[in-house]
Scaffold this motif. Structure first.
Motif, short mmCIF file in Angstrom:
data_model
loop_
_atom_site.label_atom_id
_atom_site.label_comp_id
_atom_site.label_asym_id
_atom_site.label_seq_id
_atom_site.Cartn_x
_atom_site.Cartn_y
_atom_site.Cartn_z
N SER A 165 0.82 -1.20 0.00
CA SER A 165 0.00 0.00 0.00
C SER A 165 0.86 1.26 0.00
O SER A 165 0.50 2.28 -0.60
N ARG A 166 2.04 1.18 0.62
CA ARG A 166 2.92 2.34 0.67
C ARG A 166 3.59 2.61 -0.68
O ARG A 166 3.78 3.76 -1.06
N ARG A 167 3.90 1.55 -1.40
CA ARG A 167 4.66 1.69 -2.65
C ARG A 167 3.78 1.72 -3.90
O ARG A 167 4.28 2.00 -5.00
N GLY B 295 -0.40 3.67 -9.46
CA GLY B 295 -1.39 3.25 -10.43
C GLY B 295 -0.87 3.29 -11.86
O GLY B 295 0.00 4.10 -12.21
N ILE B 296 -1.41 2.41 -12.69
CA ILE B 296 -1.15 2.43 -14.13
C ILE B 296 -1.67 3.76 -14.69
O ILE B 296 -2.67 4.29 -14.21
N ALA B 297 -1.02 4.28 -15.70
CA ALA B 297 -1.45 5.54 -16.31
C ALA B 297 -2.91 5.45 -16.74
O ALA B 297 -3.33 4.47 -17.37
N GLY B 298 -3.68 6.46 -16.38
CA GLY B 298 -5.09 6.51 -16.75
C GLY B 298 -6.01 5.71 -15.85
O GLY B 298 -7.20 5.54 -16.16
N LEU B 299 -5.50 5.25 -14.72
CA LEU B 299 -6.27 4.36 -13.85
C LEU B 299 -7.59 4.97 -13.40
O LEU B 299 -8.66 4.39 -13.61
N ASP B 300 -7.54 6.12 -12.78
CA ASP B 300 -8.77 6.72 -12.24
C ASP B 300 -9.78 7.04 -13.34
O ASP B 300 -10.97 6.76 -13.20
N HIS B 301 -9.30 7.61 -14.42
CA HIS B 301 -10.21 7.97 -15.52
C HIS B 301 -10.86 6.72 -16.10
O HIS B 301 -12.08 6.71 -16.39
N THR B 302 -10.09 5.65 -16.26
CA THR B 302 -10.63 4.41 -16.80
C THR B 302 -11.71 3.84 -15.91
O THR B 302 -12.82 3.50 -16.38
N ALA C 261 -9.62 -9.25 -8.65
CA ALA C 261 -9.30 -10.65 -8.29
C ALA C 261 -7.79 -10.79 -8.39
O ALA C 261 -7.22 -10.72 -9.47
N THR C 262 -7.15 -10.97 -7.25
CA THR C 262 -5.69 -10.94 -7.20
C THR C 262 -5.16 -12.15 -6.45
O THR C 262 -5.84 -12.70 -5.56
N ASN C 263 -3.93 -12.55 -6.79
CA ASN C 263 -3.26 -13.57 -6.00
C ASN C 263 -2.48 -12.97 -4.84
O ASN C 263 -1.73 -13.67 -4.16
N ASP C 264 -2.66 -11.68 -4.60
CA ASP C 264 -2.31 -11.06 -3.33
C ASP C 264 -3.42 -11.40 -2.34
O ASP C 264 -4.49 -11.90 -2.72
N SER C 265 -3.21 -11.12 -1.06
CA SER C 265 -4.26 -11.36 -0.09
C SER C 265 -5.38 -10.33 -0.26
O SER C 265 -5.19 -9.26 -0.83
N GLU C 266 -6.56 -10.66 0.27
CA GLU C 266 -7.66 -9.69 0.23
C GLU C 266 -7.29 -8.43 1.01
O GLU C 266 -7.57 -7.31 0.58
N ALA C 267 -6.64 -8.60 2.16
CA ALA C 267 -6.23 -7.45 2.95
C ALA C 267 -5.26 -6.57 2.17
O ALA C 267 -5.33 -5.34 2.22
N GLY C 268 -4.32 -7.20 1.45
CA GLY C 268 -3.37 -6.45 0.65
C GLY C 268 -4.06 -5.68 -0.46
O GLY C 268 -3.73 -4.52 -0.73
N ALA C 269 -5.01 -6.32 -1.13
CA ALA C 269 -5.74 -5.66 -2.20
C ALA C 269 -6.56 -4.49 -1.67
O ALA C 269 -6.60 -3.41 -2.28
N ARG C 270 -7.21 -4.69 -0.53
CA ARG C 270 -8.01 -3.61 0.05
C ARG C 270 -7.12 -2.45 0.51
O ARG C 270 -7.49 -1.27 0.35
N ALA C 271 -5.97 -2.75 1.08
CA ALA C 271 -5.06 -1.70 1.52
C ALA C 271 -4.57 -0.87 0.34
O ALA C 271 -4.48 0.36 0.41
N THR C 272 -4.24 -1.55 -0.77
CA THR C 272 -3.79 -0.83 -1.96
C THR C 272 -4.91 0.02 -2.54
O THR C 272 -4.70 1.18 -2.91
N ALA C 273 -6.11 -0.56 -2.63
CA ALA C 273 -7.25 0.20 -3.15
C ALA C 273 -7.53 1.42 -2.28
O ALA C 273 -7.82 2.52 -2.80
N THR C 274 -7.41 1.27 -0.97
CA THR C 274 -7.63 2.40 -0.07
C THR C 274 -6.55 3.46 -0.26
O THR C 274 -6.84 4.66 -0.32
N LEU D 243 -4.87 4.20 -2.85
CA LEU D 243 -5.02 4.90 -4.13
C LEU D 243 -6.42 5.48 -4.31
O LEU D 243 -6.75 5.95 -5.41
N ALA D 244 -7.25 5.43 -3.25
CA ALA D 244 -8.61 5.98 -3.27
C ALA D 244 -9.46 5.35 -4.38
O ALA D 244 -10.19 6.03 -5.10
N LEU D 245 -9.38 4.03 -4.49
CA LEU D 245 -10.09 3.30 -5.54
C LEU D 245 -11.27 2.48 -5.03
O LEU D 245 -12.06 1.97 -5.83
#
Length: 238
Positions: A103-105, A108-115, A129-142, A144-146
């Motif tokens: 989550s710290r590092r 986003g891919i270019a154009g992420l929010d607009h897309t 749907a990721t092979n990261d953990s659900e907690a990891g995915a949620r932390a990253t989404a949070t 990046l405000a996604l």
């Protein structure tokens, strides 16, 4: 090619598809490797290479344990034959590092929010749907405000069997009420596309923004695009 007009839900892989894989996971893997190697840099680099990092190309190789596997797969690679309790504890510890560092590092891919904003505005239900953990995915989404864009965020530990098994896509279908045939799976590794086919998804879309080449994705992809920024043009106009 299947008809994109039949698609009503889009399920995204996370790393390499929504976020820059190498920028995010290089730091995670080196943090873990250095802790195992007691800060012996040569040993840490060897562990990263074992996990799939190509030091000459400075990227993780598509299909490698880090690029395509789960944290559990990484633990099994670096610590084979651990007793069950030790393995469970090691996986939990690695997941904690991945949540914090990921989550710290994350970038986003270019154009992420607009897309994502465009696709939601057009009525698509979106998921991760990721092979990261659900907690990891949620932390990253949070981070990046996604989070608000997604109807479901699904990790490898949200289901019994991770990619390339169909379980994650089936769970997304269950949570959204959509049939699998109305869902497009978008990812940068062949296991994303294999899950799509195993689950009966309407489309398997490969992206070149991650670790796999066009040649690697082509046998399993219905469509290949440069990145998710191409999706609004594919689904409903420019």
């Amino acid at each position: 090619m299947p008809d994109p007009s039949a698609i009503r839900g889009i399920l995204f892989d996370k790393d390499g598809t929504l976020i820059d894989f190498n920028q995010t996971w290089f730091g995670i893997i080196m943090t873990l490797a250095r802790s195992i190697a007691d800060d012996d840099e040569a040993a840490a680099r060897a562990l990263a290479e074992q996990g799939g990092y190509d030091w000459q190309q400075q990227r993780f190789v598509g299909g490698s344990v880090v690029a395509a596997g789960t944290v559990a797969d990484l633990v099994d690679l670096w610590h084979p034959n651990l007793p069950a309790a030790d393995r469970t504890a090691r996986i939990a510890g690695y997941n904690d590092v991945a949540v914090d560092e990921g989550s710290r590092r994350a970038a986003g891919i270019a154009g992420l929010d607009h897309t994502l904003e465009t696709l939601v505005a057009r009525g698509f239900q979106l998921g991760i749907a990721t092979n990261d953990s659900e907690a990891g995915a949620r932390a990253t989404a949070t981070a990046l405000a996604l989070t608000d864009y997604f109807a479901a965020i699904i990790g490898y530990d949200s289901v019994i069997r991770p990619k390339p098994w169909p379980d994650q896509l089936h769970l997304f279908a269950e949570r959204t009420g959509l049939p699998a045939s109305a869902i497009a799976m978008v990812g940068d590794n062949t296991h994303d596309l294999e899950m799509a086919h195993a689950a009966g998804a309407g489309l398997a879309i490969g992206v070149l923004s991650g670790n796999s080449t066009r040649e690697e994705l082509a046998p399993r992809a219905d469509i290949i695009v440069e990145s998710i920024a191409d999706l609004p043009g594919l689904f409903g106009g420019a």
